[in-house]
Each structure stands twice: as structure tokens, then as C-alpha cells.
Design a protein around this motif. Structure first.
Motif, short mmCIF file in Angstrom:
data_model
loop_
_atom_site.label_atom_id
_atom_site.label_comp_id
_atom_site.label_asym_id
_atom_site.label_seq_id
_atom_site.Cartn_x
_atom_site.Cartn_y
_atom_site.Cartn_z
N LEU A 1 -4.66 6.76 0.58
CA LEU A 1 -3.88 5.64 0.07
C LEU A 1 -4.11 5.46 -1.42
CD1 LEU A 1 -4.51 3.10 2.98
CD2 LEU A 1 -2.78 4.92 2.81
N ASP A 2 -3.19 4.77 -2.08
CA ASP A 2 -3.29 4.60 -3.52
C ASP A 2 -4.46 3.71 -3.93
OD1 ASP A 2 -2.22 2.30 -2.49
OD2 ASP A 2 -0.72 2.03 -4.07
N ASN A 3 -5.07 2.99 -2.98
CA ASN A 3 -6.24 2.18 -3.30
C ASN A 3 -7.54 2.95 -3.12
OD1 ASN A 3 -6.44 2.35 -0.50
ND2 ASN A 3 -5.75 0.25 -0.16
N GLY A 4 -7.45 4.27 -2.83
CA GLY A 4 -8.63 5.10 -2.71
C GLY A 4 -9.20 5.20 -1.32
N HIS B 1 -7.75 -6.04 3.22
CA HIS B 1 -7.25 -5.93 1.85
C HIS B 1 -8.15 -6.66 0.86
CE1 HIS B 1 -5.66 -9.91 2.96
NE2 HIS B 1 -5.57 -10.15 1.66
N TYR C 1 -5.23 -4.41 8.17
CA TYR C 1 -5.48 -4.32 6.73
C TYR C 1 -4.91 -5.55 6.02
CZ TYR C 1 -5.23 -2.66 1.94
OH TYR C 1 -5.37 -2.54 0.58
N GLU C 2 -3.68 -5.92 6.32
CA GLU C 2 -3.07 -7.05 5.64
C GLU C 2 -3.75 -8.37 6.02
OE1 GLU C 2 1.01 -6.62 6.80
OE2 GLU C 2 1.53 -5.49 4.96
N VAL D 1 0.86 -1.19 0.00
CA VAL D 1 0.00 0.00 0.00
C VAL D 1 0.90 1.24 0.00
CG1 VAL D 1 -1.84 1.25 1.19
CG2 VAL D 1 -1.76 -1.24 1.29
N GLN D 2 0.51 2.22 -0.75
CA GLN D 2 1.33 3.43 -0.86
C GLN D 2 0.54 4.65 -0.39
OE1 GLN D 2 2.84 4.13 -4.78
NE2 GLN D 2 3.95 5.98 -4.20
N VAL E 1 -11.19 -3.99 -0.38
CA VAL E 1 -10.72 -2.63 -0.69
C VAL E 1 -11.76 -1.85 -1.49
CG1 VAL E 1 -9.05 -1.30 -2.01
CG2 VAL E 1 -8.28 -3.18 -0.55
N GLU E 2 -12.39 -2.46 -2.47
CA GLU E 2 -13.31 -1.75 -3.35
C GLU E 2 -14.57 -1.27 -2.62
OE1 GLU E 2 -14.18 -4.25 -6.62
OE2 GLU E 2 -12.13 -4.21 -7.42
N THR F 1 -0.45 8.30 -0.76
CA THR F 1 -0.49 9.24 -1.88
C THR F 1 -0.92 10.65 -1.46
OG1 THR F 1 -2.76 8.61 -2.40
CG2 THR F 1 -0.98 7.42 -3.52
#
Length: 278
Positions: free
Chosen positions: A218-221, A247, A242-243, A201-202, A250-251, A204
Motif C-alpha cells: 500500500l502507499d502508506n508502506g 488507520h 483499517y478505516e 488508501v492506494q 499506520v506509522e 502500489t
């Protein structure tokens, strides 16, 4: 006994030096005209030197004036140098050219430098005169490292500048907060980014609220509400949850609140589901 021989005595010659017995100096009379010639020389020598000096000054002044006139000519060229990626050199040179109403030596380089710095992409600038008459502008371009809000960019020093934003800047991290807290926000972003390293996860985006609370993007929104205190422990706990579980969904996740002692609160996008307390 003294014997006098009057017929052996020679008459003294006119103009002969007078010899004085017992004296080592011989006095001679000088011609009368030598004294007057010396007075004339003492008068004319300073006048001659003064005349020569005035002639030299006049010639030097003329040459200097002509030389300065050759140097102080209208600017024929503007050179913009320096490594740039975003700055339009031609446009910058055209804008400076419209301000050059004076010859080269009469230019106000400080004023022209301030005009150059007014371009949002110019971080620093050095202006130099060149001959034949030309103006060289050495520019140091701003290096964008993050977006600031919706309209600004941040450089590597945490200073805000406001160029025309392009789609290519969308890949930069988005930071936000009080304008006097840019360096703090940047430092916090770097620290938090290291926490996410290796997690898949990044980070952003990062926002500092007026009351001091932090919000992450986060880069997953997913938006993460982190609060003001115990940022690192809360964030590490969130990553573990999360992990382990989140995860996979996510959507469906819109926001996660990690301001809890033992878990997190999840806000779902489409339909509301029971909070996951970890």
C-alpha cells in the motif's frame, strides 16, 4: 452460207492478252523480275525487324541499368519518426548507420528491423526506402504501465522489457511474480485497485508467490498478506477494519495478515503489541 474475208483478219500483237471465249478471267503474264524481288523482301524483312528489336533491347537494358544504378546509391540519411518520450532517436540512428555497409536497394530491411527492435524502448518498427537515398524508420515506443521486479518494466500488453531504469519510473506500480504470469498479475492489480477506490488508501504493489499466494503493498508502506483464496471478501473485511481502527496507527504497522476468518493479524514495526483481531 459462210463468207470468208481473209484480208480483214489482223495479226495477233506480241504480248497482248489471250482472250478465251466463254471465260470470265483474263490471264496476263507478269514480268520475270517481280518474283525475285518478292523472295528478297521475304528474307530481309525478318532480319530488319530482328535488328530493330535487338537495338531496342540494348537501349532499354542500358537505360534500366543506369536507372537502377541511380536508385541503388549509398544511404545518405536515416530518419527516425514516431511519437517517443523515452527513446533516444539520435542514438538509434547512429547504431543503424554503423550497419549500413550496402547501397539502398541492397539493404536487408528485415535484418535492420530486428536490430531496431533490439532497443528495449521499441515496441514495433517499420522501415522504408526513400529517394534521394534515405532510410526512414517509423517506431512505436513502449508504454510502461508498471515496474516488474527491480529491473524490468511492463507494457500495456503485459510484456516485460528491460531498459535502463530511471527515478521517474518509481511512481509506477511494482508488480512481481513468475514471468509467464505477467498478464494475470496485471489483471489482478486492476481488479484490486478498484476495491481500494475511495478508501484513501492506494495499492502500489502486488506480488504473486510461486505457490499462488498474493501479497499487496500500500502507499502508506504497509504490506498485506492476502493468501490464495477468498481474496475479495478478505480484502473488503480488511478495509473496514483499517478505516475503523488501524488507520490511526499506520506509522507503527509493518505488515497485516488478512488470512483469517473473522479478523486480521498485525505485525508492528518498532515494538511488538497485541494482535488486533478486529
Amino acid at each position: 452460207m459462210n463468207l470468208h474475208l481473209p484480208w480483214l483478219k489482223q495479226p495477233a500483237q506480241a504480248g497482248a492478252p489471250e482472250v478465251i471465249k466463254g471465260a470470265s478471267r483474263v490471264a496476263q503474264t507478269q514480268p520475270e523480275f517481280s518474283s525475285g524481288q518478292g523472295e528478297i523482301d521475304r528474307i530481309w524483312r525478318p532480319l530488319t525487324l530482328l535488328t530493330l528489336l535487338m537495338v531496342f533491347i540494348g537501349i532499354s537494358s542500358t537505360m534500366t541499368r543506369d536507372f537502377i544504378g541511380w536508385l541503388d546509391q549509398p544511404v545518405a540519411q536515416i530518419k527516425v519518426s514516431g511519437r517517443v518520450e523515452h527513446l533516444d532517436r539520435t542514438l538509434l540512428a547512429q547504431r543503424l548507420g554503423q550497419s549500413l555497409a550496402q547501397p539502398l536497394l541492397s539493404l536487408d530491411l528485415q535484418q535492420l528491423r530486428e536490430q531496431t527492435l533490439a532497443d528495449p524502448w521499441v515496441h514495433n518498427a517499420i522501415l522504408k526506402r526513400q529517394w534521394p537515398p534515405a532510410l526512414e524508420v517509423v517506431v512505436i515506443e513502449e508504454v510502461p504501465v508498471a515496474r516488474w521486479g527491480d529491473k524490468g518494466l511492463l507494457n500495456h500488453q503485459g510484456d516485460i522489457f528491460w531498459p535502463e531504469l530511471k527515478p521517474e519510473y518509481d511512481q509506477l506500480p511494482r508488480l512481481n511474480g513468475p514471468s509467464h504470469e505477467t498478464r494475470r498479475v496485471m489483471q489482478q492489480y486492476h481488479d484490486l485497485s478498484r476495491v481500494f477506490a475511495g478508501t484513501g488508501v492506494q495499492l502500489t504493489g502486488l506480488t504473486l508467490e510461486g505457490r499462488g499466494a498474493w501479497n499487496l503493498e500500500l502507499d502508506n508502506g504497509i504490506r498485506v498478506v492476502a493468501g490464495r483464496e477468498q481474496m475479495m471478501p478478505r480484502l473488503r473485511r480488511f478495509i473496514k477494519i483499517y478505516e475503523a481502527e488501524l488507520h490511526r496507527q499506520v506509522e507503527q504497522i509493518e505488515q497485516i495478515d488478512i488470512r483469517y476468518t473473522n479478523g486480521v493479524a498485525v505485525q508492528w514495526r518498532a515494538e511488538e503489541k497485541p494482535d488486533n483481531a478486529g
